[in-house]
Structures are given as C-alpha cells and as structure tokens.
Design a protein around this motif. Structure first.
Motif, mmCIF file in Angstrom:
data_model
loop_
_atom_site.group_PDB
_atom_site.id
_atom_site.type_symbol
_atom_site.label_atom_id
_atom_site.label_comp_id
_atom_site.label_asym_id
_atom_site.label_seq_id
_atom_site.Cartn_x
_atom_site.Cartn_y
_atom_site.Cartn_z
ATOM 1 N N SER A 132 0.976 -1.094 -0.036
ATOM 2 C CA SER A 132 0.297 -0.080 -0.046
ATOM 3 C C SER A 132 0.964 1.440 0.045
ATOM 4 O O SER A 132 2.171 1.236 0.435
ATOM 5 N N ASP A 134 -4.959 1.276 2.105
ATOM 6 C CA ASP A 134 -6.083 0.970 3.117
ATOM 7 C C ASP A 134 -5.523 0.160 4.222
ATOM 8 O O ASP A 134 -4.242 -0.104 4.309
ATOM 9 N N ASP A 135 -6.227 -0.129 5.140
ATOM 10 C CA ASP A 135 -5.529 -0.682 6.632
ATOM 11 C C ASP A 135 -5.205 -2.251 6.521
ATOM 12 O O ASP A 135 -4.764 -2.912 7.366
#
Length: 283
Positions: A80, A90-91
């Motif tokens: 990411s 994103d997480d």
C-alpha cells in the motif's frame, strides 16, 4: 525498474533477506529518479497552486507522487502507498510505503534549493526502511532496521553533544499542535542556534549526520516524520513525539516529533512542555 518482486512464502512479520535487498534497491532507485525530476523542474517563476492548509503544490509534487505510486505498485503489487498528494492505501496491508514527494514545497516553489524527497517502508505500522534525498547537494540518506544509517554509502552517526548549548536545532510547523514560539525563545536563551523554514527532512537528515543536535516538527502528518525516524535511530539517535512518547503506528497522524542525538532529548522535552497545546492528537 520493471521487475515485479513477488515475496516468497514466509511467516507474517518476518522479512527474508532477498526481499529486504529488493526494498532498498527500489527505494534508492525511486529517490534517485525523484531527485532528477526535482532538479530539472527547479526554475524561477514556478507555477503553483495553493491548498486549503496554505501550502503550495506544484507539478513536481504531482509528478513525483505519481511516479512513486506507479513504481511501488509495479514492483510490489501487494503493498500500500500513503503519499501526500495521492495515495493507494487501506488498513489491510502488512507493508505500507509513506512518501513526501517534495518536502519543503514552499522553498522549492519560491527559488530556495532546500527541498527533499522522503520515503519510508513500514511493516505493520513500524518503519523498516527510510530514505531522504537532497537533490541539490546530491546527498542521499538511508537506513534499514538493524543495519545502521548512511549518507551516500558512508556510515553516519549523530553528534556527541551532551547539552543543547552551542548546538543547532531545526524547527518546523510552529503553530499547529503546539505554539512553539515560547519553546524557540527558551531554546535561544539556552544558547541554541535555531534554523527554521526549511524542509523538515532536510533538517532531520542533518541530525542523523551529526550536524544538528535535534529537530522539532510541530505538525501531525506522518509523511513529514516517518522517513526520518528510522534514519536517526539507526544513526544512534532518539525519536519520540513532542511529549516523549513513541507513537503506536507511523502511518497515521502523530503529535509532532522530536528527533535528537539522544543525549539532549530529555532537556528538549522539558523545554517543549513550555509550549501551549493548540490541538490534541492521539499518539
């Protein structure tokens, strides 16, 4: 830089030596290319637009940002990217690249050659690699976790000053999280020479190289702080937020940053406590 690095199967949380080398190769290659773009585009009368936070953005910011997005995804499609101008984040990813494409755009866009490119790689929120490129002096600083810090391939160490008197301290973002003007006044009275108004990564890299005793950043943005953390720590220094705490993650907003040679860290923290809080950011 067209190779795609597909990580061999491994236990989550571990890094294979072959992949660590690939991460560094790609990071240094991206930094070198970013430096070329910055030097080529450094001209008088540069076109710029102003963002809501009163900071400028130039075509160079956008071009380097896009180059990082493309370069990381081409090489590490499962990673990411969290960058200042545009992200692909994103997480859910174990690995996150944090990038400031042009740190010090105020300077860069107004004819001051004191801007830098900064990039870090995080694993589970913790830096494992950092690179800072000063394209105008052709100085590249980097560090990998547990392997020391380097400037253009030569090992660097923080200074040995045991007090802040007669040392240089860099300061950036003076009225965001804290009002740093009382802090700067006290530092001045303590015999410190203060350098402000430059790229914070420019200042922090000089802490790692032993030229400054410390740098203070009063803003919250992770792309302004994360690359410097691992470089300074691997050079023997200490890095906390402005309250002396270590943030849980380095891919989110943080309550500022104090980078030092370690020996003067507590002395500066006591002075930072004199600055009134303006905004609360969870560490």
């Amino acid at each position: 830089m067209s190779n795609m690095y597909l990580a061999p199967r491994r236990k989550r949380g571990t890094i294979l030596p072959s992949m660590a080398a690939a991460y560094l190769d790609v990071a240094l290659d991206l930094a070198k290319k970013a430096g070329v773009v910055m030097r080529q585009n450094f001209v008088a009368g540069m076109k710029k637009e102003w963002k809501d936070d009163r900071s400028p953005v130039t075509e160079t910011d956008l071009a380097v940002n896009a180059m990082i997005l493309k370069g990381v995804k081409e090489n590490f499609p499962d990673h990411s990217i969290l960058a200042e101008e545009e992200s692909d984040h994103d997480d859910s990813h174990e690995y996150v690249w944090v990038c400031d494409p042009v740190d010090g755009t105020h300077n860069f866009s107004h004819g001051l050659p004191t801007a830098t490119f900064a990039l870090a790689l995080l694993q589970n929120g913790q830096p494992i690699l950092g690179v800072i490129m000063d394209p105008f002096e052709d100085r590249t600083y980097w560090a990998e976790k547990g392997k020391g810090a380097f400037q253009n391939g030569k090992p660097i160490r923080v200074s040995t000053s045991s007090t802040i008197k007669k040392t240089l301290i860099g300061v950036g973002k003076t009225r965001d999280i804290k009002n740093l003007f009382p802090v700067m006044d006290n530092l001045h009275q303590s015999g410190v020479s203060i350098i402000s108004g430059l790229s914070i990564h420019y200042l922090s890299s000089l802490v790692a190289a032993g030229e400054f005793s410390a740098s203070i950043f009063g803003g919250p943005s992770c792309h302004d702080m994360t690359p410097a953390k691992i470089i300074i720590e691997e050079a023997g220094g200490r890095v906390t937020d402005m309250y002396g705490n270590t943030p849980k993650r380095f891919d989110a907003d943080m309550p500022g940053q104090l980078c030092s040679n370690g020996l003067v860290h507590d002395e500066i923290l006591s002075i930072l406590a004199l600055g009134p809080d303006l905004k609360k950011i969870e560490s």
